[in-house]
Design an enzyme around this catalytic site. Structure first.
Site, short mmCIF file in Angstrom:
data_model
loop_
_atom_site.label_atom_id
_atom_site.label_comp_id
_atom_site.label_asym_id
_atom_site.label_seq_id
_atom_site.Cartn_x
_atom_site.Cartn_y
_atom_site.Cartn_z
N GLU A 11 7.56 0.71 4.84
CA GLU A 11 7.13 0.72 3.44
C GLU A 11 5.95 -0.18 3.17
O GLU A 11 5.90 -0.87 2.15
CB GLU A 11 8.32 0.34 2.55
CG GLU A 11 9.45 1.36 2.67
CD GLU A 11 10.66 0.99 1.83
OE1 GLU A 11 11.28 1.89 1.26
OE2 GLU A 11 10.97 -0.21 1.78
N ALA A 12 4.99 -0.17 4.08
CA ALA A 12 3.80 -1.03 3.90
C ALA A 12 2.80 -0.27 3.02
O ALA A 12 1.65 -0.05 3.39
CB ALA A 12 3.20 -1.39 5.25
#
Ligand code: IFG
Length: 509
Positions: free
Chosen positions: A321-322
């Site tokens: 989830e960057a």
């Protein structure tokens, strides 16, 4: 009959009529002469048996106990010791079933567990525990017969990695809660505990070179509850406790996203601007600054200290989830930090987004998707990577069982026991077959989880399902058999004080 309730299902079970073994007040545990590991496992077994039986259960080196091994073929039948009654023997060698395999032979004269390595003895001890009546889990003496069904079991795991994950960041779980969790998962031959130590809300592991990370309790958890952190001494103590139960700790430092807590503590990691503490469950808004050299000094220090505290082979770098990290920067970051971790002697684990950085085949992607195809993961497998399977619609213990489950989330769907059981890691993703699968892991994210009872209610009975998926061969398991065997575990959890979800899918005893 106790035999039919063993979870995970063993590879081969050959019953032998008239060969039941009865534990008695003079039953001893005999362990491999000269092996401290075997003796520790014997002592562990004794602590499992003493409370409910009220027996003394001495633990002796097999030769010191005068076991009749002269001339006789060792291990064919249980070692019996003249002068005392029958015995449970834990012997090394002659297993031939790999590092976690074991042979468990029960005759009227005793029980023999044989394994090539201590981990196999420990696995055999967990099976023996389940072959005894459920009352064996009682913390106080129960006056009854303690019978082990006669016969032979040969067993070994399908995959080497069967794991569970606790999220200490969204809600901190104390060392005692973590130890209780380790005791429970070891009973199902789970052999890895992944600790999610850092995230936006909190940093939960003391780093001596960056002390402000855990000042102020490492930040509070979601909804402002659940602050706290592990000192390095507490972490080391947990690692040792888990190792005694053949559970390897896998620490996770999540990056380059999920880094808000670090950037609250150190504005220099955020371009000089202190990030605001966050207690909401939102994800995807934080990122380390990929172009700042201090970022890599930070990673080096943190990886060095955590690797030094971790005897296990893995260090998890997160990578999920960057969303606030541009793809090019993500690749740049991963290509710089993967070598840092490997230089500190650890194998890199990362959530499956790490495959975007075309990592070396030594990197293990942890798949947490819900779809049946994921080209980048399949490509990594083709290049020789092994994949850790945690499909969120099968293995995520923070998913609600049903819409009316009080705790948990539902973004990956509802997971009742059957959903957690009826899947196969080797056919979960196109192009990722048996040889590419390292194993399975069931993560419990703690946005909505607070107490140990909350952890247990989300974990049981679904973790035993995932444990069987990771241990038992496909032809040794099916839903009808599992649900019946699982039913016999309720009394064990109740006697242990372990909370669990009384799923309507199971004919509970
Ligand atoms: N996805 C996030 C977790 C957690 C989870 C809750 C991964 C790898 C949703 N990342 O799962 O931080 O918020 O189900």
């Amino acid at each position: 009959m106790a035999r039919s309730s063993v979870i995970p299902a063993p590879m081969e079970v050959r019953p032998a009529q008239g060969q039941d073994f009865r534990l008695g007040p003079d039953t001893a545990i005999l362990t491999e002469p000269g092996s401290a590991r075997a003796r520790h496992i014997g002592q562990y077994l004794a602590t499992l048996l003493r409370p409910a039986t009220g027996y003394q259960i001495p633990v002796l080196d097999a030769d010191l106990a005068g076991a009749t091994t002269t001339g006789q073929e060792r291990g064919a039948s249980a070692a019996t010791t003249p002068g005392t009654a029958k015995a449970i023997s834990l012997r090394l060698g002659g297993g031939g079933l790999g590092p976690e395999g074991y042979r468990l032979n029960t005759t009227a004269d005793g029980v023999s567990v044989r394994a090539d390595a201590p981990a196999g003895l420990f696995a055999g001890v967990q099976t023996l525990r389940q072959l005894l009546p459920a009352d064996i889990e009682s913390p106080t003496p129960v006056a009854r017969e303690w019978t082990v069904p006669g016969g032979a079991i040969a067993d070994r795991p399908r995959f080497p990695y069967r794991g569970a994950m606790l999220d200490l960041a969204r809600h901190f779980h104390s060392p005692d809660e973590i130890k209780a969790f380790v005791d429970q998962i070891a009973a199902y031959k789970i052999n890895h505990l992944h600790l999610h130590l850092t995230d936006d809300q909190g940093w939960r592991i003391e780093i001596l070179s960056w002390p402000k990370l855990t000042a102020g309790d490492g930040g509070s958890g979601v909804d402002g509850a659940g602050g706290g952190y592990l000192t390095q001494a507490e972490y080391a103590d947990l690692v040792a406790y888990a190792a005694e139960r053949y559970v390897t700790v896998v620490p996770e430092i999540d990056m380059p996203g999920h880094t808000n807590a670090a950037q609250v503590a150190y504005p220099e990691l955020n371009g000089g601007v202190a990030a605001a503490p966050r207690t909401d469950p939102e994800v995807g808004y934080s990122t380390l600054r990929i172009g700042d050299e201090i970022t890599y000094a930070f990673v080096e220090d943190v990886v060095r200290e955590v690797a030094a505290l971790t005897p296990g082979p893995y260090l998890h770098v997160g990578g999920d989830e960057a969303d606030a990290t541009p793809d090019g920067d993500y690749r740049t970051f991963m290509r710089r930090i993967i070598p840092i971790v490997e230089r500190h002697g650890k194998t890199v684990l990362g959530w499956h987004e790490i495959t975007k950085a075309d990592p070396p085949a030594s990197v293990v992607p942890q798949f947490w998707g819900t779809a049946g195809a994921h080209p980048e993961v399949a490509a990594a497998a083709t290049r020789g990577a092994r994949v850790l399977m945690s499909p969120a619609n099968r293995a995520y213990l923070d998913m609600k069982y049903t819409p009316d489950t009080p705790l948990g989330l539902d973004w990956a769907g509802y997971i009742e026991v059957r959903d957690a059981y009826e899947w196969d890691p080797a056919t979960q993703i196109e192009g990722v077959g048996e040889a590419h699968v390292l194993g399975v892991e069931a993560p419990l994210w703690s946005e909505t989880v607070r107490t140990l009872a909350d952890v247990e209610t989300m974990t049981y009975p679904r973790l035993p399902a995932v444990a069987e998926v990771g241990w038992s061969a496909p032809d040794r398991r099916d839903w009808e058999s599992f649900r019946r065997r699982l039913a016999a575990h309720a009394p064990r959890w109740t006697l242990r004080g372990t909370a669990f979800h009384r799923s309507p899918q199971i004919p509970w005893e």
